[in-house]
Design a protein around this motif. Structure first.
Motif, short mmCIF file in Angstrom:
data_model
loop_
_atom_site.label_atom_id
_atom_site.label_comp_id
_atom_site.label_asym_id
_atom_site.label_seq_id
_atom_site.Cartn_x
_atom_site.Cartn_y
_atom_site.Cartn_z
N SER A 296 34.76 123.31 32.90
CA SER A 296 35.03 123.43 31.48
C SER A 296 36.38 124.12 31.34
N PRO A 297 37.00 124.09 30.18
CA PRO A 297 38.26 124.85 30.04
C PRO A 297 38.13 126.30 30.44
N ARG A 298 36.96 126.93 30.14
CA ARG A 298 36.77 128.33 30.52
C ARG A 298 36.72 128.48 32.04
N SER A 299 35.95 127.62 32.72
CA SER A 299 35.83 127.77 34.16
C SER A 299 37.11 127.36 34.88
N TRP A 300 37.90 126.42 34.33
CA TRP A 300 39.19 126.09 34.92
C TRP A 300 40.16 127.26 34.80
N ASP A 301 40.06 128.00 33.71
CA ASP A 301 40.90 129.19 33.57
C ASP A 301 40.55 130.22 34.64
N MET A 302 39.25 130.37 34.94
CA MET A 302 38.85 131.27 36.02
C MET A 302 39.32 130.75 37.37
N ALA A 303 39.25 129.42 37.58
CA ALA A 303 39.73 128.84 38.84
C ALA A 303 41.22 129.07 39.01
N LEU A 304 41.98 128.97 37.93
CA LEU A 304 43.42 129.24 38.00
C LEU A 304 43.67 130.69 38.38
N CYS A 305 42.93 131.60 37.77
CA CYS A 305 43.07 133.03 38.07
C CYS A 305 42.75 133.30 39.54
N LEU A 306 41.66 132.74 40.03
CA LEU A 306 41.27 132.97 41.42
C LEU A 306 42.26 132.34 42.40
N THR A 307 42.83 131.19 42.04
CA THR A 307 43.83 130.57 42.90
C THR A 307 45.06 131.45 43.01
N ALA A 308 45.47 132.05 41.90
CA ALA A 308 46.62 132.95 41.93
C ALA A 308 46.33 134.18 42.77
N PHE A 309 45.15 134.77 42.60
CA PHE A 309 44.78 135.95 43.40
C PHE A 309 44.69 135.59 44.88
N ALA A 310 44.08 134.44 45.19
CA ALA A 310 43.96 134.03 46.59
C ALA A 310 45.32 133.78 47.22
N THR A 311 46.25 133.22 46.45
CA THR A 311 47.60 132.99 46.96
C THR A 311 48.31 134.29 47.22
N ALA A 312 48.21 135.23 46.28
CA ALA A 312 48.88 136.52 46.45
C ALA A 312 48.26 137.34 47.57
N ALA A 313 46.97 137.15 47.83
CA ALA A 313 46.29 137.90 48.89
C ALA A 313 46.40 137.20 50.24
N GLY A 314 46.76 135.92 50.25
CA GLY A 314 46.86 135.20 51.50
C GLY A 314 45.53 135.01 52.21
N VAL A 315 44.47 134.75 51.45
CA VAL A 315 43.14 134.59 52.05
C VAL A 315 43.04 133.22 52.70
N SER A 316 41.99 133.04 53.48
CA SER A 316 41.79 131.79 54.20
C SER A 316 41.34 130.69 53.25
N ARG A 317 41.42 129.47 53.75
CA ARG A 317 40.98 128.32 52.96
C ARG A 317 39.48 128.39 52.68
N ASP A 318 38.70 128.91 53.63
CA ASP A 318 37.25 129.02 53.42
C ASP A 318 36.93 129.91 52.23
N VAL A 319 37.65 131.01 52.10
CA VAL A 319 37.42 131.92 50.97
C VAL A 319 37.80 131.24 49.66
N LEU A 320 38.96 130.59 49.64
CA LEU A 320 39.38 129.89 48.42
C LEU A 320 38.40 128.78 48.07
N SER A 321 37.86 128.10 49.07
CA SER A 321 36.89 127.04 48.80
C SER A 321 35.63 127.59 48.14
N LEU A 322 35.13 128.72 48.64
CA LEU A 322 33.95 129.34 48.02
C LEU A 322 34.22 129.69 46.56
N LEU A 323 35.41 130.16 46.27
CA LEU A 323 35.72 130.63 44.92
C LEU A 323 35.87 129.48 43.93
N VAL A 324 36.66 128.46 44.28
CA VAL A 324 36.90 127.38 43.32
C VAL A 324 35.66 126.51 43.16
N ARG A 325 34.92 126.28 44.24
CA ARG A 325 33.69 125.50 44.11
C ARG A 325 32.63 126.28 43.35
#
Length: 455
Positions: A296-325
């Motif tokens: 939904s627009p709300r959950s996509w906004d959260m996915a965008l936020c988490l993608t930015a945090f994951a990029t700035a933190a340099g986390v693994s792809r597995d962690v990013l996958s758990l978050l966006v899914r």
């Protein structure tokens, strides 16, 4: 009328034959009191004096203290990293897991590590007014209105200015309580009281099949959470029972890349939704799936936020996958991950500009996507030099990677040839590799036809 008078202790009972016995009554032995018996209690064992019992309890307490004295150590745990990153991003998190899996223990350890006071609220044992506030009449309700008084746990959080609010047993909360939780989870308000920014919200729930009188989460409430499936790692459990549990640590964000991380996340989410507008909002058709993560627009906004945090933190792809899914669902989340991979691909025009020295991705699927993008660029703007450069690039790919990746792009590129274009020498280098790959595919198809699946 005759009145019956029970015999007194001085009157002997009647004999079996109906005559009164003159024998004196048998004496009833007096049982010794447990506290006055010198030889022991009713069982014959010596009674434990109060002082001795207290000392034994102290020894028991010392043993319990030793059992509870555990340590923490850094450990690579994707689900714990996903939890701490979502908490750092100030997004509500919902942990799904079977009873006894360790959800409450993980949150307790997280609060201790982050030095946050933990406030636990069992959602299923509260009324809707405990979250929306209780009406309190003032001096002049017609003028001042009726304020909604918050519960004591919310007042304590406001006074502390920070904390971890743990909403436990969320899947056993009836629909009326879930409706009252909407404003708390999204707006951080309880009645007329606003929770301070230093308060983080984490909830836990059991699947409906294993929850006591469980309910499915309502779609509006479910769409406000980042859903993480909490599982147990046997190695982690063994190490924990041995005295060392994983340590929850907030991610270290690189302050120098924050603008780039935000731009990257915006480009990824907006690029995907621009190409796939149907993913913007998809309410699942079944009740069970509506109670989980969906786009939904709300959950996509959260996915965008988490993608930015994951990029700035340099986390693994597995962690990013758990978050966006866990935010937009499995299907849309995997599409976002695939789009992120393609964003890292080299520009096809750069590859065509210097094909002999081009750097291609090592991963097979990414290399395939890069070669397909080059062929698509030649198709969009055909030209003899660009066509020759594409063949040079394919020859370089054949010498540095698997030849089976070249079959489709080489075949497509060959169809783009004009009659006045000479066949480049690089095609001769590819002919053998492509032919071998095709023969292998045909042999595999014949073997499958002869044996069939499962034979």
């Amino acid at each position: 009328m005759t009145t019956y008078t029970p015999p007194s202790s001085a009157t002997p009972p009647a004999a079996p034959g109906g005559t009164r016995s003159d024998a004196p009554p048998a004496a009833v032995p007096e049982l010794p009191s447990p506290r006055t018996a010198g030889a022991g209690g009713p069982s014959g064992t010596p009674e434990t004096p109060p002082v001795a019992a207290a000392s034994r309890l102290e020894v028991s307490g010392a043993l319990l203290a030793l059992l509870r004295d555990t340590a923490t150590a850094p450990h690579q745990d994707p689900q714990l990293e996903a939890l701490t990153l979502a908490v750092s991003a100030d997004l509500p998190v919902l942990l799904w897991g079977e009873p006894g899996i360790g959800k409450t223990a993980a949150l307790t350890q997280l609060a201790t590590t982050l030095d946050l006071p933990l406030t636990t609220v069992i959602a299923s044992v509260h009324e809707p007014s405990d979250f929306s506030g209780l009406p309190v009449l003032g001096d002049d309700p017609a003028t001042d209105g009726v304020p909604m008084a918050p519960p004591d746990w919310a007042v304590r959080l406001v006074r502390a200015g920070r904390g971890l609010l743990f909403l436990d047993e969320l899947s056993t909360a009836p629909p009326a309580v879930q409706a009252a939780l909407l404003r708390l989870v999204l707006e951080r308000r309880v009645g007329a009281l606003a929770l301070p920014p230093g308060v983080r919200i984490v909830a836990a729930a059991n699947p409906r099949s294993s929850a006591a009188d469980g309910w499915e989460l309502s779609p509006p409430l479910a769409n406000r959470f980042v859903h993480l499936t909490w599982t147990h790692d046997p190695d982690v459990v063994v190490r924990g029972l041995g005295g060392t549990w994983p340590r929850a640590v907030l991610p270290a964000l690189d302050g120098d890349v924050l603008p780039e991380a935000v731009a990257f996340a915006r480009r990824a989410v907006c690029g995907l939704l621009g190409a796939r507008p149907a993913l913007v909002h998809q309410l699942p058709s079944t009740e069970a799936r509506r109670g989980g993560a969906w786009p939904s627009p709300r959950s996509w906004d959260m996915a965008l936020c988490l993608t930015a945090f994951a990029t700035a933190a340099g986390v693994s792809r597995d962690v990013l996958s758990l978050l966006v899914r866990g935010t937009v669902g499995d299907g849309p989340g995997l599409e976002l991950l695939s789009y992120l991979d393609r964003m890292d691909l080299p520009d096809p025009e750069d590859l065509l500009a210097d094909p002999a020295h081009a750097e291609l991705p090592e991963r097979g699927d990414l290399r395939q996507a890069a070669l397909d993008a080059v062929v698509a660029a030649v198709r969009a703007h055909p030209g003899r030099e660009r066509w020759d450069a594409a063949w040079t690039l394919l020859a370089r790919a054949a010498s540095t990677g698997a030849p089976d990746l070249l079959v489709v792009p080489a075949t497509t590129l060959a169809t783009l040839r004009r009659d006045d274009w000479e066949v480049p020498e690089s095609i001769e280098q590819l002919a053998g590799a492509v032919a071998v790959s095709r023969r292998a595919d045909r042999a595999k198809a014949r073997a499958f036809t002869m044996t069939g699946p499962g034979r």
